[in-house]
Write a protein that holds these residues in place. Sequence first.
Motif, PDB file in Angstrom:
ATOM      1  N   SER A   1       1.814 -15.906   8.982  1.00  0.00           N
ATOM      2  CA  SER A   1       2.388 -15.196   7.830  1.00  0.00           C
ATOM      3  C   SER A   1       3.026 -13.861   8.220  1.00  0.00           C
ATOM      4  O   SER A   1       4.100 -13.517   7.712  1.00  0.00           O
ATOM      5  CB  SER A   1       1.333 -14.975   6.751  1.00  0.00           C
TER       6      SER A   1
ATOM      7  N   ASP B   1       0.037 -20.703   7.292  1.00  0.00           N
ATOM      8  CA  ASP B   1      -1.173 -20.304   8.001  1.00  0.00           C
ATOM      9  C   ASP B   1      -1.293 -18.786   8.062  1.00  0.00           C
ATOM     10  O   ASP B   1      -0.300 -18.067   8.068  1.00  0.00           O
ATOM     11  CB  ASP B   1      -1.169 -20.853   9.433  1.00  0.00           C
ATOM     12  N   LYS B   2      -2.528 -18.316   8.155  1.00  0.00           N
ATOM     13  CA  LYS B   2      -2.773 -16.876   8.237  1.00  0.00           C
ATOM     14  C   LYS B   2      -2.183 -16.276   9.509  1.00  0.00           C
ATOM     15  O   LYS B   2      -1.722 -15.149   9.509  1.00  0.00           O
ATOM     16  CB  LYS B   2      -4.277 -16.594   8.183  1.00  0.00           C
TER      17      LYS B   2
ATOM     18  N   ASN C   1       7.039 -13.068   7.934  1.00  0.00           N
ATOM     19  CA  ASN C   1       7.447 -11.937   7.098  1.00  0.00           C
ATOM     20  C   ASN C   1       8.363 -10.985   7.870  1.00  0.00           C
ATOM     21  O   ASN C   1       9.359 -10.496   7.330  1.00  0.00           O
ATOM     22  CB  ASN C   1       6.225 -11.199   6.571  1.00  0.00           C
TER      23      ASN C   1
ATOM     24  N   VAL D   1       1.331 -16.862  -0.570  1.00  0.00           N
ATOM     25  CA  VAL D   1       1.624 -17.241   0.817  1.00  0.00           C
ATOM     26  C   VAL D   1       0.739 -18.400   1.265  1.00  0.00           C
ATOM     27  O   VAL D   1       1.228 -19.395   1.807  1.00  0.00           O
ATOM     28  CB  VAL D   1       1.447 -16.025   1.764  1.00  0.00           C
ATOM     29  N   PHE D   2      -0.556 -18.268   1.036  1.00  0.00           N
ATOM     30  CA  PHE D   2      -1.484 -19.289   1.533  1.00  0.00           C
ATOM     31  C   PHE D   2      -1.652 -20.437   0.550  1.00  0.00           C
ATOM     32  O   PHE D   2      -1.765 -21.585   0.956  1.00  0.00           O
ATOM     33  CB  PHE D   2      -2.847 -18.675   1.829  1.00  0.00           C
TER      34      PHE D   2
ATOM     35  N   LYS E   1       1.538 -22.570   1.440  1.00  0.00           N
ATOM     36  CA  LYS E   1       0.672 -23.147   2.468  1.00  0.00           C
ATOM     37  C   LYS E   1       1.077 -22.738   3.894  1.00  0.00           C
ATOM     38  O   LYS E   1       1.254 -23.571   4.781  1.00  0.00           O
ATOM     39  CB  LYS E   1       0.615 -24.662   2.327  1.00  0.00           C
TER      40      LYS E   1
ATOM     41  N   ASN F   1       4.380 -11.753  -1.253  1.00  0.00           N
ATOM     42  CA  ASN F   1       3.472 -11.524  -0.129  1.00  0.00           C
ATOM     43  C   ASN F   1       2.008 -11.532  -0.540  1.00  0.00           C
ATOM     44  O   ASN F   1       1.149 -11.187   0.276  1.00  0.00           O
ATOM     45  CB  ASN F   1       3.823 -10.207   0.564  1.00  0.00           C
ATOM     46  N   LEU F   2       1.704 -11.886  -1.775  1.00  0.00           N
ATOM     47  CA  LEU F   2       0.308 -12.025  -2.179  1.00  0.00           C
ATOM     48  C   LEU F   2      -0.331 -13.191  -1.437  1.00  0.00           C
ATOM     49  O   LEU F   2       0.322 -14.183  -1.119  1.00  0.00           O
ATOM     50  CB  LEU F   2       0.212 -12.260  -3.689  1.00  0.00           C
ATOM     51  N   LYS F   3      -1.620 -13.081  -1.183  1.00  0.00           N
ATOM     52  CA  LYS F   3      -2.309 -14.133  -0.433  1.00  0.00           C
ATOM     53  C   LYS F   3      -2.262 -15.477  -1.141  1.00  0.00           C
ATOM     54  O   LYS F   3      -2.061 -16.503  -0.517  1.00  0.00           O
ATOM     55  CB  LYS F   3      -3.764 -13.734  -0.191  1.00  0.00           C
ATOM     56  N   ARG F   4      -2.417 -15.454  -2.467  1.00  0.00           N
ATOM     57  CA  ARG F   4      -2.430 -16.739  -3.176  1.00  0.00           C
ATOM     58  C   ARG F   4      -1.049 -17.386  -3.213  1.00  0.00           C
ATOM     59  O   ARG F   4      -0.941 -18.589  -3.385  1.00  0.00           O
ATOM     60  CB  ARG F   4      -3.000 -16.582  -4.571  1.00  0.00           C
TER      61      ARG F   4
END
Length: 168
Positions: A139, A135-136, A143, A128-129, A133, A123-126
Amino acid sequence: MKFKIVHVVHATIFVLAGYIYYSGIAYFIDFLRLGGYGEYDYYGIIGSLERSRSLHACILITFPLIGVFLKNKIGWLFVTSYLYLISWYSLFQFSMDEFSDFQGLVFLVTFVIVITLLLIIMNLKRVVFGYYKIDKNQSFGINILACVLGLCFSTLLYLAQNLHLLSY
């Protein structure tokens, strides 16, 4: 190839898959031998598959194994929902079983902590995003979907293994 933190989760999935496939197939072969079936007895193999239920975990580990190779929402959903399944199932086992020995309790707590750390990594931003890839905007919903799928599958798995609890 540059090392990414998500590769720790992927390596853990590969190790779990190898262990689960090996133990499931070995248990099934032992079950066949104890049942007195021949090596090429078709009805014996089908009957043993129904009675042993040794390959349920093999089927379940296939989804996150596929998810490791997909770098999109589906891959992230497969891996994360499997991690949620393991954590929910461990909590079900902990709530239903009595731990009289300290070693079993320590092992379970350690296992849940490791799974929680793997969920945090996923679930870290780097991850997930950047890696998957996603989208915010999507996510959080994905989840929640992974958590619900993990809870549903762990409940079904627990009930399938403990069907005798439902009978009076």
